[in-house]
Design an enzyme around this catalytic site. Structure first.
Site, PDB file in Angstrom:
ATOM      1  N   GLU A  34      -4.382  31.643 -35.948  1.00 43.31           N
ATOM      2  CA  GLU A  34      -3.462  32.172 -36.971  1.00 43.31           C
ATOM      3  C   GLU A  34      -4.177  32.338 -38.304  1.00 43.31           C
ATOM      4  OE1 GLU A  34      -0.784  33.920 -36.022  1.00 43.31           O
ATOM      5  OE2 GLU A  34      -0.089  32.100 -35.035  1.00 43.31           O
ATOM      6  N   HIS A  35      -3.925  33.475 -38.945  1.00 40.77           N
ATOM      7  CA  HIS A  35      -4.558  33.823 -40.220  1.00 40.77           C
ATOM      8  C   HIS A  35      -6.078  33.880 -40.090  1.00 40.77           C
ATOM      9  CE1 HIS A  35      -0.933  33.888 -42.697  1.00 40.77           C
ATOM     10  NE2 HIS A  35      -0.492  32.928 -41.907  1.00 40.77           N
ATOM     11  N   THR A  36      -6.523  34.232 -38.907  1.00 42.33           N
ATOM     12  CA  THR A  36      -7.958  34.417 -38.686  1.00 42.33           C
ATOM     13  C   THR A  36      -8.317  35.901 -38.599  1.00 42.33           C
ATOM     14  OG1 THR A  36      -7.430  34.054 -36.369  1.00 42.33           O
ATOM     15  CG2 THR A  36      -8.477  32.228 -37.519  1.00 42.33           C
ATOM     16  N   GLY A 124      12.020  40.424 -38.502  1.00 46.73           N
ATOM     17  CA  GLY A 124      11.748  39.361 -39.467  1.00 46.73           C
ATOM     18  C   GLY A 124      11.601  37.983 -38.855  1.00 46.73           C
ATOM     19  N   LEU A 127       7.800  38.112 -34.638  1.00 47.78           N
ATOM     20  CA  LEU A 127       7.378  38.586 -33.317  1.00 47.78           C
ATOM     21  C   LEU A 127       6.895  40.039 -33.378  1.00 47.78           C
ATOM     22  CD1 LEU A 127      10.186  36.932 -31.142  1.00 47.78           C
ATOM     23  CD2 LEU A 127       7.872  36.091 -31.563  1.00 47.78           C
ATOM     24  N   SER A 128       6.635  40.507 -34.597  1.00 47.98           N
ATOM     25  CA  SER A 128       5.989  41.804 -34.822  1.00 47.98           C
ATOM     26  C   SER A 128       6.819  43.003 -34.408  1.00 47.98           C
ATOM     27  CB  SER A 128       4.645  41.862 -34.096  1.00 47.98           C
ATOM     28  OG  SER A 128       3.764  41.046 -34.749  1.00 47.98           O
ATOM     29  N   SER A 129       8.057  43.023 -34.851  1.00 45.35           N
ATOM     30  CA  SER A 129       8.882  44.198 -34.575  1.00 45.35           C
ATOM     31  C   SER A 129       8.289  45.434 -35.256  1.00 45.35           C
ATOM     32  CB  SER A 129      10.319  43.971 -35.046  1.00 45.35           C
ATOM     33  OG  SER A 129      10.330  43.585 -36.404  1.00 45.35           O
ATOM     34  N   ASP A 174      -1.493  42.348 -34.594  1.00 50.13           N
ATOM     35  CA  ASP A 174      -0.185  42.697 -34.031  1.00 50.13           C
ATOM     36  C   ASP A 174      -0.210  44.075 -33.368  1.00 50.13           C
ATOM     37  OD1 ASP A 174       0.370  40.356 -35.329  1.00 50.13           O
ATOM     38  OD2 ASP A 174       1.463  41.291 -36.978  1.00 50.13           O
ATOM     39  N   TYR A 223       1.181  35.700 -48.379  1.00 50.36           N
ATOM     40  CA  TYR A 223       0.170  36.221 -47.445  1.00 50.36           C
ATOM     41  C   TYR A 223      -1.009  36.799 -48.232  1.00 50.36           C
ATOM     42  CZ  TYR A 223      -1.493  38.744 -43.253  1.00 50.36           C
ATOM     43  OH  TYR A 223      -2.238  39.203 -42.189  1.00 50.36           O
TER      44      TYR A 223
HETATM   45  C1  GLA Z   1       0.997  38.493 -39.489  1.00 50.90           C
HETATM   46  C2  GLA Z   1      -0.023  39.620 -39.648  1.00 50.90           C
HETATM   47  C3  GLA Z   1      -1.189  39.426 -38.689  1.00 50.90           C
HETATM   48  C4  GLA Z   1      -1.779  38.018 -38.820  1.00 50.90           C
HETATM   49  C5  GLA Z   1      -0.686  36.964 -38.772  1.00 50.90           C
HETATM   50  C6  GLA Z   1      -1.193  35.577 -39.038  1.00 50.90           C
HETATM   51  O1  GLA Z   1       1.581  38.553 -38.238  1.00 50.90           O
HETATM   52  O2  GLA Z   1       0.601  40.858 -39.377  1.00 50.90           O
HETATM   53  O3  GLA Z   1      -2.160  40.419 -38.909  1.00 50.90           O
HETATM   54  O4  GLA Z   1      -2.534  37.901 -39.981  1.00 50.90           O
HETATM   55  O5  GLA Z   1       0.360  37.237 -39.685  1.00 50.90           O
HETATM   56  O6  GLA Z   1      -2.051  35.156 -38.034  1.00 50.90           O
END
Ligand code: GLA
Length: 382
Positions: A34-36, A124, A127-129, A174, A223
């Site tokens: 995460e956040h990598t 929101g 889960l990347s809608s 995502d 972020y």
């Molecule tokens: C969100 C961003 C991704 C990623 C994550 C954290 O989902 O869209 O690119 O940075 O946060 O891992």
């Protein structure tokens, strides 16, 4: 009715003609890493069985007419011949506009279309809608406009739409997983050179997603702050990105960094190592190690990266008390949204029931808890 049938029926009702094709792009859950991604590092997501669908029919002109079935059939349209701009009303349409903008900026000639969208990726919840909608849109335009572009190119264009048109400076994970996922596998993605490999999921366990129902607040500004702190750390080490810093090197210089920046860097450096260890554990079907790495990831996100919140921590604590739960962590950007949990197959039903009940009792919020299956990435359904 399935989502597919509903969409076909509603499209036909609305446009008085049936759709030519229906496209699908899934949401995702990140298992670890995460956040990598924006640190040129490693991630290990799966695509889930919740997706955005778009039904479409080509038009003879250069107009794009859009209907959002899930937003009470909200409607919007734009011309591919005029400069494409972001709108304040009907913000949902910005994802389609942004993808069309990025594709045309790349010199691709798009056809006008009538389209209707319908999906079950909660908005929101982490889960990347939005990535699912972007990738679905690009996949649709590629087919309807008969373009020869690779999936990787779709990924890049969708990230550009998100970063430069929608205005969210997210990494590439995502869109990548939504476009390129494989059934029953996670993808180990190297976010520097965009190479990737399928990682078969461990046997005898299920990844269960717990949605805290706490919608992500503050996420964009926090972020961007985290990104800036990571860039500051990379500059200190004289490298392109924190991906290039080993743990030993980090430890030797930790005391020379501003304390907050040191914490952020510690998370990224250790998280990258955890992803690679988790891939090895998955290959050996070493579930205990995989679960421990997930737990350590959560602790690092909570204490060093500081992107957790009370609801996520409560959800993780409750999950870890359940029999058969081997690991639990927040997933996605943080500040609300979902956790991901590694649960033995035989304990999944009890886990789902108990976690939902206990979380509601402790927080007063009604969560959504569901077992996930790793699905294939975007494509044409019909
Ligand atoms: C969100 C961003 C991704 C990623 C994550 C954290 O989902 O869209 O690119 O940075 O946060 O891992």
């Amino acid at each position: 009715m399935t989502n597919l049938e509903t969409l076909r029926t509603e499209f036909t009702k609305h446009f008085s003609v049936s759709p030519k094709h229906i496209f699908r792009a899934p949401g995702r859950v990140n298992l670890i890493g995460e956040h990598t991604d924006y640190n040129d590092g490693f991630v290990l997501p799966i695509a889930i069985d919740r997706a955005m669908l778009i039904a479409a029919r080509k038009r003879n002109d250069r107009i794009v007419r859009m209907v959002a079935l899930d937003l009470r059939e909200a409607q919007a349209e734009f011309s591919l011949d005029a400069p494409i701009e972001r709108v304040e009303k009907n913000k949902w349409s910005n994802y389609v506009r942004g993808v069309a903008w990025a594709m045309q900026a790349r010199g691709l000639l798009l056809s006008g279309v009538d389209l209707m969208m319908h999906g079950d990726v909660p908005i929101g919840s982490g889960l990347s809608s939005s990535a699912a909608l972007e990738v679905c849109t690009a996949t649709m335009f590629r087919e309807m406009s008969e373009l020869e572009i690779s999936k990787l190119e779709i990924v890049r264009l969708c990230q550009r739409a998100e970063n430069e048109f929608v205005g969210v400076k997210s990494g590439i994970m995502d869109q990548f997983i939504s476009a390129l996922a494989q059934t029953d596998s996670a993808l180990l993605i190297d976010c520097r050179d965009l190479s990737y490999q399928n990682v078969t999921l461990p046997h005898g366990v299920t990844f269960v997603v717990c949605d805290t129902s706490k919608r992500r607040g503050l996420v964009d500004s926090e972020y961007n702050t985290r990104r800036a702190e990571c860039e500051q750390a990379a500059k200190f080490f004289g490298v392109k990105a924190l991906r290039d810093v080993s743990f030993d090197r980090f430890e030797r210089s930790e005391k020379d960094l501003p304390p907050m920046v040191a914490k952020r860097a510690r998370h990224v450096v250790t998280e990258n190592a955890r992803v690679l260890q988790a891939v090895e554990a998955a290959k050996q079907n070493d579930l205990t190690t995989f679960g421990k790495l997930m737990n350590a990831s959560h602790e690092s996100l909570r204490d060093d990266y500081q992107v957790s919140c009370a609801e996520l921590d409560t959800m993780v604590e409750i999950a870890r008390q359940q029999p058969g739960c081997l690991g639990a962590r927040l997933t996605g950007a943080g500040f609300g949204g979902c956790t991901v949990n590694l649960v033995e197959d035989k304990s999944v039903d009890a886990f789902v029931a108990n976690v939902a009940r206990e979380y509601q009792r402790q927080t007063g919020l009604t969560p959504q808890v569901y077992a996930c299956h790793a699905m294939a990435g975007a494509g044409k359904l019909a």
